[in-house]
Design an enzyme around this catalytic site. Structure first.
Site, mmCIF file in Angstrom:
data_model
loop_
_atom_site.group_PDB
_atom_site.id
_atom_site.type_symbol
_atom_site.label_atom_id
_atom_site.label_comp_id
_atom_site.label_asym_id
_atom_site.label_seq_id
_atom_site.Cartn_x
_atom_site.Cartn_y
_atom_site.Cartn_z
ATOM 1 N N SER A 12 0.823 -1.213 0.000
ATOM 2 C CA SER A 12 0.000 0.000 0.000
ATOM 3 C C SER A 12 0.854 1.259 0.000
ATOM 4 O O SER A 12 1.962 1.256 0.552
ATOM 5 C CB SER A 12 -0.891 0.017 1.248
ATOM 6 N N TYR B 184 -1.809 -0.819 10.165
ATOM 7 C CA TYR B 184 -2.054 -1.227 8.771
ATOM 8 C C TYR B 184 -0.789 -1.017 7.938
ATOM 9 O O TYR B 184 -0.311 -1.936 7.263
ATOM 10 C CB TYR B 184 -3.214 -0.412 8.194
HETATM 11 P P1 NDP Z 1 -11.756 -5.698 -0.535
HETATM 12 O O1 NDP Z 1 -12.278 -5.545 0.844
HETATM 13 O O2 NDP Z 1 -12.674 -5.522 -1.670
HETATM 14 O O3 NDP Z 1 -11.040 -7.113 -0.696
HETATM 15 C C1 NDP Z 1 -10.360 -7.735 0.355
HETATM 16 C C2 NDP Z 1 -10.293 -9.218 0.041
HETATM 17 O O4 NDP Z 1 -9.560 -9.873 1.098
HETATM 18 C C3 NDP Z 1 -11.665 -9.872 -0.024
HETATM 19 O O5 NDP Z 1 -11.715 -10.716 -1.143
HETATM 20 C C4 NDP Z 1 -11.745 -10.667 1.259
HETATM 21 O O6 NDP Z 1 -12.474 -11.863 1.030
HETATM 22 C C5 NDP Z 1 -10.287 -11.014 1.489
HETATM 23 N N1 NDP Z 1 -10.008 -11.384 2.866
HETATM 24 C C6 NDP Z 1 -10.118 -10.617 3.977
HETATM 25 N N2 NDP Z 1 -9.821 -11.366 5.065
HETATM 26 C C7 NDP Z 1 -9.511 -12.605 4.605
HETATM 27 C C8 NDP Z 1 -9.133 -13.818 5.234
HETATM 28 N N3 NDP Z 1 -8.990 -13.925 6.568
HETATM 29 N N4 NDP Z 1 -8.902 -14.905 4.459
HETATM 30 C C9 NDP Z 1 -9.058 -14.831 3.122
HETATM 31 N N5 NDP Z 1 -9.417 -13.720 2.472
HETATM 32 C C10 NDP Z 1 -9.641 -12.621 3.217
HETATM 33 O O7 NDP Z 1 -10.532 -4.673 -0.615
HETATM 34 P P2 NDP Z 1 -9.378 -4.453 -1.713
HETATM 35 O O8 NDP Z 1 -9.652 -5.194 -2.949
HETATM 36 O O9 NDP Z 1 -9.149 -3.012 -1.749
HETATM 37 O O10 NDP Z 1 -8.137 -5.112 -0.949
HETATM 38 C C11 NDP Z 1 -7.225 -6.009 -1.574
HETATM 39 C C12 NDP Z 1 -5.825 -5.724 -1.062
HETATM 40 O O11 NDP Z 1 -5.398 -4.454 -1.542
HETATM 41 C C13 NDP Z 1 -5.710 -5.668 0.457
HETATM 42 O O12 NDP Z 1 -4.514 -6.329 0.860
HETATM 43 C C14 NDP Z 1 -5.609 -4.192 0.749
HETATM 44 O O13 NDP Z 1 -4.916 -3.927 1.943
HETATM 45 C C15 NDP Z 1 -4.835 -3.727 -0.480
HETATM 46 N N6 NDP Z 1 -4.945 -2.285 -0.743
HETATM 47 C C16 NDP Z 1 -6.139 -1.708 -1.043
HETATM 48 C C17 NDP Z 1 -6.232 -0.339 -1.256
HETATM 49 C C18 NDP Z 1 -7.526 0.364 -1.546
HETATM 50 O O14 NDP Z 1 -7.526 1.611 -1.588
HETATM 51 N N7 NDP Z 1 -8.616 -0.335 -1.796
HETATM 52 C C19 NDP Z 1 -5.028 0.505 -1.199
HETATM 53 C C20 NDP Z 1 -3.823 -0.209 -0.915
HETATM 54 C C21 NDP Z 1 -3.790 -1.559 -0.705
HETATM 55 P P3 NDP Z 1 -13.462 -12.587 2.076
HETATM 56 O O15 NDP Z 1 -14.025 -11.528 2.972
HETATM 57 O O16 NDP Z 1 -14.477 -13.223 1.173
HETATM 58 O O17 NDP Z 1 -12.604 -13.589 2.766
#
Ligand code: NDP
Length: 243
Positions: free
Chosen positions: A142, A155
Site C-alpha cells: 500500500s 495497517y
Molecule cells: P476488498 O475488501 O474488496 O477485498 C479484500 C479481500 O480480502 C476480499 O476478497 C476478502 O475476502 C479477502 N479477505 C479478507 N480477510 C480474509 C481472510 N482472513 N482470508 C481470506 N481472504 C480474506 O478490498 P481491496 O480489494 O481493496 O483489498 C485487496 C488488497 O489491496 C488488500 O490487501 C488491501 O490492503 C490492499 N490495498 C487496497 C487499497 C484500496 O484503496 N482499496 C489501497 C492499498 C492496498 P473474504 O471476505 O471473502 O474472505
C-alpha cells in the site's frame, strides 16, 4: 496460443475488489486462475463469470489466517492445472484508528490477515516454485506504507513488513527461480473501507478520489507478463489527484 494460456495463477482475496478484478483480467487474457477467499458465494459468482466467457477458474474456500487453507489453494492449482506460476497474495483488511485507542483486536486481525496470511502463502507456494525451478510472488501492499500518516500505523506496518519480506526473499533467490513484486495501490474503490469506523470519511474520500480496481489488475498483469529474467520489483498505482 499466447504465453498467458500456459500460466496458472492463484489469487487470495479474490471475492471482491482488487482480487476479483485481477481474476477477471488474468482469466480474460487466458490464464487459469485458482481463487481463494472466505465468502464462497461471491467466489462462485466470479468463477461463473469467468467460465461464461470461456475462461478457466476454480474456487477454494480460504481463510488466509489458516496455513492449511493456503496449502489447499496451492495444491488445487497443481492438481487441477499441473503447476503454479504465480501466487497473488492479495487478501487484506484495514482498520484505522490512533494507536493510543489500543484497538488490540483490530491489530491482531491486521497482523493475522495482512502479514501472517502472506507468510502462509509463501510457505505453501515456495516449495512448488523451487520444484518447478520458477515462480512469481505478487503482493498488494500500500501507499500507506510509503507515506506515513496518523491512524494507519498498524495497517501500514503490516504492509511494510510484507514489503521487507519480499525484498529479503528476492535477495535470497538470485538463482533466477523466483520473481517477487510488491504492488502499492493508493486509493482504490473497493469494499476495503466499508469496515472503517470513521463516520464514513474514508468511504467518501474513496468515492471522490479512488480509481477502479481494474487499474491495479492491469499493473499486476504487467508484472506477470514480463519475461522470466525480468522482475518488476515495486509498482505504485495511485489516483493522479491523490496527495
Ligand atoms: P476488498 O475488501 O474488496 O477485498 C479484500 C479481500 O480480502 C476480499 O476478497 C476478502 O475476502 C479477502 N479477505 C479478507 N480477510 C480474509 C481472510 N482472513 N482470508 C481470506 N481472504 C480474506 O478490498 P481491496 O480489494 O481493496 O483489498 C485487496 C488488497 O489491496 C488488500 O490487501 C488491501 O490492503 C490492499 N490495498 C487496497 C487499497 C484500496 O484503496 N482499496 C489501497 C492499498 C492496498 P473474504 O471476505 O471473502 O474472505
Amino acid at each position: 496460443m499466447s504465453t498467458w494460456d500456459s500460466k496458472v495463477v492463484a489469487i487470495t482475496g479474490a471475492s471482491s475488489g482488487i482480487g476479483e478484478a485481477t481474476a477477471l483480467e488474468l482469466a480474460g487474457r487466458g490464464a487459469a486462475v485458482v481463487l481463494g477467499a472466505r465468502r464462497t458465494d461471491r467466489l462462485a459468482e466470479v468463477v461463473a463469470r469467468i467460465r461464461a466467457d470461456g475462461g478457466r477458474a476454480e474456487p477454494a474456500e480460504v481463510d488466509v489466517t489458516r496455513r492449511a487453507d493456503l496449502e489447499r489453494l496451492v495444491a488445487l492449482a497443481v492438481d487441477r492445472f499441473g503447476r503454479l506460476d504465480v501466487l497473488v497474495a492479495n487478501a487484506g483488511v484495514a482498520r484505522i484508528a490512533p494507536v493510543a485507542e489500543l484497538d488490540v483486536a483490530d491489530w491482531d486481525t491486521m497482523i493475522d490477515v495482512n502479514l501472517r496470511g502472506v507468510l502462509h502463502g509463501i510457505a505453501a507456494a515456495l516449495p512448488v516454485f523451487r520444484r518447478q525451478g520458477r515462480g512469481h510472488l505478487v503482493t498488494t501492499v500500500s501507499t500507506s506504507g510509503l507515506k506515513i500518516v496518523p491512524t494507519q500505523a498498524v495497517y501500514a506496518g503490516t504492509k511494510n513488513a510484507v514489503r521487507t519480506l519480499l525484498e529479503a526473499l528476492r535477495q535470497e533467490s538470485t538463482d533466477g527461480s523466483l520473481r517477487t513484486t510488491s504492488i502499492s495501490p493508493g486509493f482504490v474503490r473497493t469494499e476495503l473501507v466499508d469496515h472503517v469506523e470513521d463516520g464514513g470519511q474514508a468511504q467518501q474520500a474513496m468515492a471522490a478520489l479512488g480509481i477502479g480496481p481494474d487499474a491495479v489488475a492491469r499493473a499486476i498483469a504487467f508484472a506477470i507478463e514480463q519475461p522470466d529474467d525480468v522482475e518488476i520489483g515495486d509498482l505504485t498505482i495511485r489516483p493522479t489527484r491523490q496527495g
